[in-house]
Design a protein around this motif. Structure first.
Motif, mmCIF file in Angstrom:
data_model
loop_
_atom_site.group_PDB
_atom_site.id
_atom_site.type_symbol
_atom_site.label_atom_id
_atom_site.label_comp_id
_atom_site.label_asym_id
_atom_site.label_seq_id
_atom_site.Cartn_x
_atom_site.Cartn_y
_atom_site.Cartn_z
ATOM 1 N N LEU A 74 11.360 -23.654 -40.886
ATOM 2 C CA LEU A 74 12.626 -23.041 -40.472
ATOM 3 C C LEU A 74 12.789 -21.635 -41.034
ATOM 4 O O LEU A 74 13.400 -20.772 -40.401
ATOM 5 N N VAL A 75 12.242 -21.393 -42.229
ATOM 6 C CA VAL A 75 12.299 -20.053 -42.814
ATOM 7 C C VAL A 75 11.572 -19.047 -41.931
ATOM 8 O O VAL A 75 12.011 -17.905 -41.760
ATOM 9 N N TYR A 76 10.459 -19.472 -41.329
ATOM 10 C CA TYR A 76 9.697 -18.570 -40.470
ATOM 11 C C TYR A 76 10.215 -18.551 -39.030
ATOM 12 O O TYR A 76 9.883 -17.641 -38.271
ATOM 13 N N LEU A 77 11.003 -19.545 -38.672
ATOM 14 C CA LEU A 77 11.550 -19.577 -37.315
ATOM 15 C C LEU A 77 12.823 -18.745 -37.193
ATOM 16 O O LEU A 77 13.079 -18.115 -36.163
ATOM 17 N N SER A 78 13.611 -18.697 -38.270
ATOM 18 C CA SER A 78 14.903 -18.009 -38.199
ATOM 19 C C SER A 78 14.809 -16.500 -37.959
ATOM 20 O O SER A 78 15.741 -15.926 -37.372
#
Length: 564
Positions: A74-78
């Motif tokens: 999620l850190v890389y998707l946001s």
């Protein structure tokens, strides 16, 4: 809604040593932000598996890997969403300030006990990173797009990247000192303090970087936010919900846990969206998009190996590596707070069977029993210390090996390719990527030897294997990581650059989740060589595929930019 470009300041900041003064503002802002990020990522898994008696969560390796993998994903998707919001509505400086504020709030919240506080903190960090990460780099790029600064752009990014690695290097020493001396909460709070320092630097010197806060007006060919929401974000959300509850329909999760199912299902509409971008593109755009998507697929393997530093390699460092020191080294490490105390005293821990696998009940829940710290759980009792305690080098210190080696090796690798370039023998960019993936595979191969040379159920492995693995991998990272964003900018049609940048972050996101998923099966691998063999074989296959398509990709890059 059409956005007007932000007016450039009348006074251009003076340059310092040939570079724009804004470079140094962004350098220190990013250094402190990365200090916080890598401090948190360096100890988060350790915090999750640490027994509750020590202040941790007492999770099993599997549970902790699942949560860490989801967090990284999620850190890389946001940034996909945060970049678009800054591009269309907020502007880049406001987005960075908003992101930094949320990051700091998340780190401070993580310092409080309780699972609710932890999940609120992770949500704040994920959203904050989405606003911060893509936009600080955009400001730097905009500044160095100025005609007089374009020749210095590559050097500026190298300097900027050094800030990242300095922050990543020093943070683990701070984390070790605070968590060993005062407790986990103080270590997480230090990440928040680091982010606040970076924010203060950014806000105080905001006028120096104002000319980088330039938003181009939305073009008629740009995809509207409403369409992105309808085609990507909403379907992904609905698919995630379906995946999370899939176990209720079929009786068990498809990929091991409900969170993994949710993420995998969410990726399906996003991947379909990117495939449709390619299939509906005109002939001119199709070649660039095709080459870029092929590169994305191959690069996933590299990033899965990279993200082992948060899962598999952290487990190996914490529970399978001999972290004891000679008295001379211990004297040096003690004042620096690098020593972690482990104890054989019984306290609640996850029950482990003879093969060091988590024992579960009929519903798949791990069973908690009284036992020693995880370091002793795969060590025969006759090797336990008579005092019941040992002083070891803190696990997170190994996380500093990678950024430390980047600082040491970057100039050497760049110098080598400069030397080859003068002789007309420098490899093309795609071949460099292939070499980087191959070298990453070699780092996993070394871990196979580490697992083969030691019976990890009765003894510990030498620290040299772990440090050597990070050293080898770092060379591969230097060849792959900086090239990713460059490839996006070179091969994307201008109207799709933001979306393809989101695709690059999606690659990192999928890889982070896959790394976490592999970690959930760690205890199932009785022979740990098999775990690292999967990574080695995957890297070998990705290397062959990248070599096969390298000539084609190099041709497309040359077509679009005139260089390779």
């Amino acid at each position: 809604m059409t956005q007007t470009a932000v007016e450039q300041p009348v006074i251009t900041p003076k340059q310092n040593g040939g570079h724009h003064k804004g470079l140094y503002v962004l350098f220190f802002t990013e250094m402190w932000e990365r200090f916080g990020y890598y401090l948190m990522i360096g100890i988060f898994f350790l915090y999750l598996i640490d027994p509750t008696a020590n202040g941790g969560k007492g999770f099993s390796n599997s549970h902790a890997s699942d949560l860490v993998g989801t967090y990284i994903a999620l850190v890389y998707l946001s940034p996909f969403i945060g970049g678009l919001m800054a591009d269309r509505y907020l502007g880049y400086r406001k987005a960075v300030i908003l992101g930094g504020t949320l990051l700091a709030a998340g780190y401070f919240t993580l310092a409080f006990p309780g699972e609710l506080a932890m999940y609120i903190a992770l949500t704040l960090i994920i959203i904050g990173n989405g606003f911060f990460k893509p936009n600080i780099g955009t400001i730097l790029g905009n500044i160095y797009n100025r005609e007089d600064l374009k020749p210095k752009k590559d050097i500026a990014y190298n300097i900027f990247y050094m800030g990242v690695n300095i922050g990543a290097f020093i943070c683990n020493f701070v984390a070790a000192y605070l968590r060993n001396s005062l407790g986990w909460g103080y270590a997480f709070a230090a990440a928040g303090v680091g982010m606040l320092i970076g924010l203060i630097i950014f806000i105080v010197k905001s006028n120096v970087i104002a000319e980088g806060d330039i938003r181009k007006p939305v073009q008629k060919d740009d995809m509207p936010m409403s369409r992105i929401l309808g085609l990507v974000l909403l379907p992904a959300f609905l698919a995630a919900v379906l995946g999370y509850f899939m176990h209720k329909f079929i009786g068990h999760p498809l990929f091991g846990t409900s969170s993994i199912d949710a993420f995998m299902f969410a990726c399906v509409p996003i991947i379909i969206f990117y495939i449709r971008l390619y299939t509906t593109a005109n002939k001119e755009d199709k070649r660039g998009l095709g080459a870029l998507l092929a590169f994305f697929v191959v690069a996933i393997v590299f990033w899965v190996i990279y993200n082992q530093n948060s899962t598999g390699l952290t487990i190996w460092a914490d529970q399978y590596t001999d972290r004891s020191m000679s008295p001379a080294v211990e004297k040096i490490a003690k004042p620096m707070g690098m020593l972690q105390t482990v104890t054989t005293d019984p306290h609640p821990v996850t029950q482990i069977d003879a093969q060091f696998r988590a024992v579960t009940d009929g519903q798949g829940n791990t069973i908690t029993v009284q036992g020693p710290d995880p370091y002793f759980q795969n060590l025969p009792r006759d090797k336990w210390p008579a005092s019941g305690k040992m002083k070891l080098i803190s696990t997170e210190i190994f996380q500093s090996a990678n950024p430390g080696f980047i600082v040491l090796f970057t100039l050497l690798v760049l110098g080598l390719f400069g030397w080859l370039a003068k002789r007309g023998k420098e490899p093309t960019t795609p071949v460099k990527v292939a070499m980087g993936i191959f070298i990453a595979g070699l780092s996993s191969l070394l871990m196979i030897f580490a697992a083969a040379m030691t019976n990890v159920y009765v003894d510990k492995s030498s620290m040299a294997f772990l440090v050597g693995t990070y050293a080898i991998f770092t060379v591969g990272e230097i060849l792959v990581s900086p090239i990713g964003l460059s490839m996006v900018s070179k091969l994307s049609p201008p109207r799709l650059t933001a979306l393809m940048m989101g695709g690059w972050y999606l690659v990192n996101s999928i890889a982070g989740k896959v790394a976490g998923m592999m970690g959930t099966f760690w205890d199932s691998f009785i022979d740990k060589k098999v775990y690292f063999m999967i990574l080695t074989v995957a890297a070998a296959i990705a290397f062959v595929v990248m070599m096969m398509i390298s000539k084609w990709i190099a041709g497309v890059v040359k077509e679009k930019t005139g260089g390779i």
